[in-house]
Design a protein around this motif. Structure first.
Motif, short mmCIF file in Angstrom:
data_model
loop_
_atom_site.label_atom_id
_atom_site.label_comp_id
_atom_site.label_asym_id
_atom_site.label_seq_id
_atom_site.Cartn_x
_atom_site.Cartn_y
_atom_site.Cartn_z
N ARG A 183 -93.49 49.91 -40.07
CA ARG A 183 -92.67 51.03 -39.62
C ARG A 183 -93.36 52.38 -39.74
NH1 ARG A 183 -90.38 53.96 -43.71
NH2 ARG A 183 -90.58 53.11 -45.81
N VAL A 184 -94.36 52.50 -40.60
CA VAL A 184 -95.00 53.80 -40.85
C VAL A 184 -96.12 54.02 -39.84
CG1 VAL A 184 -96.17 55.25 -42.54
CG2 VAL A 184 -94.45 53.60 -43.30
N LYS A 185 -95.93 55.02 -39.01
CA LYS A 185 -96.86 55.28 -37.90
C LYS A 185 -98.27 55.60 -38.39
CE LYS A 185 -94.88 57.43 -34.63
NZ LYS A 185 -94.23 58.48 -33.81
N SER A 186 -98.36 56.39 -39.46
CA SER A 186 -99.68 56.78 -39.95
C SER A 186 -100.42 55.63 -40.62
CB SER A 186 -99.55 57.95 -40.95
OG SER A 186 -98.74 57.58 -42.05
N ALA A 207 -87.89 46.96 -39.23
CA ALA A 207 -87.24 45.67 -38.94
C ALA A 207 -85.92 45.53 -39.70
CB ALA A 207 -88.17 44.52 -39.29
N ASP A 208 -84.94 46.33 -39.31
CA ASP A 208 -83.62 46.24 -39.95
C ASP A 208 -82.99 44.89 -39.69
OD1 ASP A 208 -83.69 48.81 -41.00
OD2 ASP A 208 -82.95 49.69 -39.15
N ASP A 209 -83.13 44.38 -38.49
CA ASP A 209 -82.58 43.07 -38.15
C ASP A 209 -83.55 42.37 -37.21
OD1 ASP A 209 -81.12 40.82 -37.47
OD2 ASP A 209 -79.22 41.88 -37.42
N LEU A 210 -84.26 41.40 -37.75
CA LEU A 210 -85.26 40.68 -36.96
C LEU A 210 -84.66 39.92 -35.80
CD1 LEU A 210 -87.39 39.31 -39.92
CD2 LEU A 210 -88.05 41.12 -38.33
N ARG A 211 -83.35 39.68 -35.86
CA ARG A 211 -82.68 38.95 -34.79
C ARG A 211 -82.60 39.77 -33.51
NH1 ARG A 211 -78.07 37.18 -39.03
NH2 ARG A 211 -78.41 39.39 -39.48
N GLU A 212 -82.93 41.06 -33.60
CA GLU A 212 -83.01 41.90 -32.40
C GLU A 212 -84.38 41.80 -31.73
OE1 GLU A 212 -82.03 45.81 -33.63
OE2 GLU A 212 -79.95 45.35 -34.12
N LEU A 213 -85.35 41.28 -32.48
CA LEU A 213 -86.72 41.17 -31.96
C LEU A 213 -87.10 39.75 -31.58
CD1 LEU A 213 -88.45 43.46 -34.61
CD2 LEU A 213 -88.32 43.95 -32.16
N PHE A 214 -86.46 38.77 -32.22
CA PHE A 214 -86.83 37.38 -32.00
C PHE A 214 -85.59 36.53 -31.74
CE2 PHE A 214 -89.96 39.31 -34.83
CZ PHE A 214 -91.12 39.07 -34.13
N GLN A 233 -81.41 36.40 -41.90
CA GLN A 233 -82.18 36.74 -40.70
C GLN A 233 -83.35 35.78 -40.52
OE1 GLN A 233 -83.44 40.83 -40.28
NE2 GLN A 233 -81.82 41.54 -41.63
N TYR A 234 -84.08 35.56 -41.61
CA TYR A 234 -85.25 34.68 -41.53
C TYR A 234 -84.86 33.28 -41.06
CZ TYR A 234 -87.02 38.32 -44.73
OH TYR A 234 -87.37 39.51 -45.32
N GLN A 235 -83.77 32.77 -41.62
CA GLN A 235 -83.36 31.42 -41.26
C GLN A 235 -82.98 31.35 -39.79
OE1 GLN A 235 -80.66 29.57 -43.96
NE2 GLN A 235 -80.80 27.59 -42.96
#
Length: 212
Positions: A70-73, A97-104, A138-140
């Motif tokens: 998350r940290v751009k630098s 990654a607040d909720d990985l279910r939005e990405l995968f 989320q992981y599961q």
């Protein structure tokens, strides 16, 4: 330690959009298309400057790696490493990654790496720990059946907390190491923190957990 702002970070990431995905949420369920193959997908949460994910990508060319930072630098350091290594099987996401279910999509990921995550030692911050029950849910969801999580840390308290958390979730502990480097595991790729802590004589803890 306060991180120095890098005003050129946005331009650098835009120049390397083949590595840093600009709109990763649109890739949900389509990561195989992004990589143009059906190789297993492994993700690292908290990629840092990219030493681990770059090393893993080199060792495992038939696995697709996605690093989330998350940290751009900080992530620009990972972009530089991936670019210099010329590995085609790595993508980076500059996201929280607040909720990985939005990405995968469900069952889209085979393995998750949690490397030297923030221990959040105060009791009132328990929900922020990456092995708190809401994160495990989320992981599961995104892991394939029998998918795995590999966790490394130098923090004994976080490690013990995580072992209990995994067990309470009904997951199988396949490996528990209280001093990883005593194993001399040739498959282990060190992170930046791991190298520093190991040189200082701190034990490195690792566990491998399999979800139902």
């Amino acid at each position: 330690m306060r991180l120095r702002n890098k005003p050129w970070a946005d331009d650098y990431m835009n120049e390397n959009s083949h590595i840093v995905i600009a709109d990763p949420f649109s890739k949900k369920g389509k990561w195989a298309t992004e990589f143009e193959n059906d190789h297993p997908i492994h993700i690292e949460i908290g990629t840092g400057k990219g030493q681990f994910i770059t090393g893993m990508s080199k060792k495992n060319p038939n696995t697709n790696f996605i690093g989330i930072e998350r940290v751009k630098s900080v992530i620009v350091g990972a972009v530089k490493k991936v670019k210099e290594a010329e590995v085609a099987n790595t993508r980076l996401l500059n996201e929280d990654a607040d909720d990985l279910r939005e990405l995968f999509e469900e069952s889209e990921v085979e393995q998750i790496y949690l490397n030297f995550s923030d221990p959040w030692p105060k009791a009132r911050h328990e929900k922020r720990r990456l092995t708190f029950k809401t994160f495990l849910e989320q992981y599961q969801s995104i892991l394939k059946p029998d998918g795995t999580i590999v966790m490394k840390t130098d923090n004994r308290q976080l490690f013990e907390y995580s072992l209990v958390s995994f067990s309470q979730a009904g997951w199988t502990l396949e490996e528990v190491s209280l001093n990883l480097h005593d194993l001399e595991d040739p498959t282990n790729v060190m992170t930046e923190y791991e190298g520093k802590f190991s040189e200082q004589g701190h034990p490195i803890y690792r566990c491998v957990v399999r979800v139902p």
